[in-house]
Write a protein that holds these residues in place. Structure first.
Motif, PDB file in Angstrom:
ATOM      1  N   ASN A  58      49.530  47.012  43.756  1.00 19.57           N
ATOM      2  CA  ASN A  58      49.889  45.711  44.320  1.00 19.57           C
ATOM      3  C   ASN A  58      48.868  45.187  45.324  1.00 19.57           C
ATOM      4  O   ASN A  58      49.043  44.095  45.872  1.00 19.57           O
ATOM      5  N   SER A  59      47.790  45.951  45.555  1.00 14.63           N
ATOM      6  CA  SER A  59      46.734  45.471  46.436  1.00 14.63           C
ATOM      7  C   SER A  59      45.531  44.935  45.657  1.00 14.63           C
ATOM      8  O   SER A  59      44.560  44.466  46.256  1.00 14.63           O
ATOM      9  N   ARG A  60      45.600  44.991  44.335  1.00 13.71           N
ATOM     10  CA  ARG A  60      44.486  44.529  43.501  1.00 13.71           C
ATOM     11  C   ARG A  60      44.382  43.000  43.506  1.00 13.71           C
ATOM     12  O   ARG A  60      45.341  42.290  43.798  1.00 13.71           O
ATOM     13  N   THR A  68      40.895  45.913  39.885  1.00  7.97           N
ATOM     14  CA  THR A  68      40.747  47.017  40.839  1.00  7.97           C
ATOM     15  C   THR A  68      39.568  46.765  41.767  1.00  7.97           C
ATOM     16  O   THR A  68      39.626  47.057  42.967  1.00  7.97           O
ATOM     17  N   PHE A  69      38.483  46.211  41.212  1.00  3.36           N
ATOM     18  CA  PHE A  69      37.284  45.911  41.988  1.00  3.36           C
ATOM     19  C   PHE A  69      36.980  44.417  41.886  1.00  3.36           C
ATOM     20  O   PHE A  69      37.473  43.720  41.000  1.00  3.36           O
ATOM     21  N   SER A  70      36.141  43.935  42.810  1.00  5.91           N
ATOM     22  CA  SER A  70      35.788  42.518  42.841  1.00  5.91           C
ATOM     23  C   SER A  70      35.315  42.048  41.468  1.00  5.91           C
ATOM     24  O   SER A  70      34.506  42.711  40.807  1.00  5.91           O
ATOM     25  N   PHE A  71      35.837  40.865  41.071  1.00  5.54           N
ATOM     26  CA  PHE A  71      35.509  40.333  39.749  1.00  5.54           C
ATOM     27  C   PHE A  71      35.795  38.840  39.743  1.00  5.54           C
ATOM     28  O   PHE A  71      36.870  38.404  40.184  1.00  5.54           O
ATOM     29  N   GLY A  72      34.851  38.043  39.232  1.00  2.28           N
ATOM     30  CA  GLY A  72      35.072  36.607  39.136  1.00  2.28           C
ATOM     31  C   GLY A  72      35.311  35.995  40.509  1.00  2.28           C
ATOM     32  O   GLY A  72      34.542  36.205  41.456  1.00  2.28           O
ATOM     33  N   ASN A  73      36.406  35.255  40.613  1.00  6.04           N
ATOM     34  CA  ASN A  73      36.730  34.586  41.875  1.00  6.04           C
ATOM     35  C   ASN A  73      37.345  35.523  42.911  1.00  6.04           C
ATOM     36  O   ASN A  73      37.545  35.125  44.059  1.00  6.04           O
TER      37      ASN A  73
END
Length: 235
Positions: free
Chosen positions: A8-10, A23-28
């Protein structure tokens, strides 16, 4: 050391046809604290509506694999490959010098639920390649089955990186211990169900960064499906 990355923190992308959790930074979604882990750059959990999907787009110098949990995913690319990926299949695309592809849900009535995962390569400008294979549930039951490795060992797919990926299914009394080599890192992603990892309870969508541990102990599963990444030590 084990650092949890709770579901729930993604990050979240929600479109009319797509629900994606990052899970990791992606797109916006940009989070400086979660830019990847070692050579693992992307874990996106995607749900795509019927007859929708990712139209033709390009990639370069990235190792990308898809792991379908429910439904089916149709892949087409500029190398001439056309396939449908279903649960139990593992698909790997090395983008290398450049490739275009599309990923569509061919169903008219059900969503496709899958993981899209990117690994940074250790070689740039390679000839693009495509691999796909099916792995029976029996090979993953109560164990970690090697599905990706640098040299395609033990019937796994090959990746241009010093990384190994395992898949497992755990329920009830199933248990397994994976030794972790010194100076290596590991990442665990629970794709569904629930599972105890080195004494920590993880649920669907949860992950864990693991450093300076000698082994990975998996047990007390509840209809769990898990991916484990053996990676170069994260600095």
């Amino acid at each position: 050391m084990l650092a949890l990355r709770l579901a729930n923190s993604r990050g979240v992308t929600h479109l009319e046809w797509l629900h994606s959790q990052h899970t990791f930074s992606f797109g916006n979604y940009v989070d400086p604290a979660h830019m990847g882990f070692s050579d693992l750059r992307v874990i996106n959990e995607d749900r795509v509506q019927p007859a929708r999907g990712f139209a033709t787009h390009s990639h370069r110098d990235m190792e990308i694999f898809s792991y379908v949990l429910e439904g089916a995913l149709e892949h087409r690319d500029s190398m001439g490959n056309s396939s449908v990926i279903r649960p139990g299949d593992v698909q790997m695309m090395s983008a290398g010098t450049g490739v275009t592809h599309s990923e569509l849900n061919p169903s008219t009535h059900e969503d496709v639920h899958f993981l899209q995962i990117w690994i940074m390569p250790n070689q740039l400008g390679v000839q693009p390649r495509y691999q796909q294979q099916h792995i029976d549930k029996a090979e993953k039951r109560g164990s970690l089955r090697l599905i990706i490795s640098p040299n395609g060992e033990s019937g796994s797919l090959s990746v241009y990186q010093d990384a190994r990926v395992y898949a497992g299914l755990f329920d009830g009394d199933d248990q397994f211990t994976l030794p972790l080599p010194e100076n290596r890192a590991a990442y665990v992603h629970v794709a569904r169900g629930a599972l105890e990892v080195n004494g920590y309870r993880l649920k669907a969508g949860d992950g864990a960064k693991i450093l300076n541990e000698s082994q990975l102990s998996l047990n007390h599963g509840q209809n769990a499906e898990v991916l484990v990444f053996d990676l170069r030590s994260a600095v």
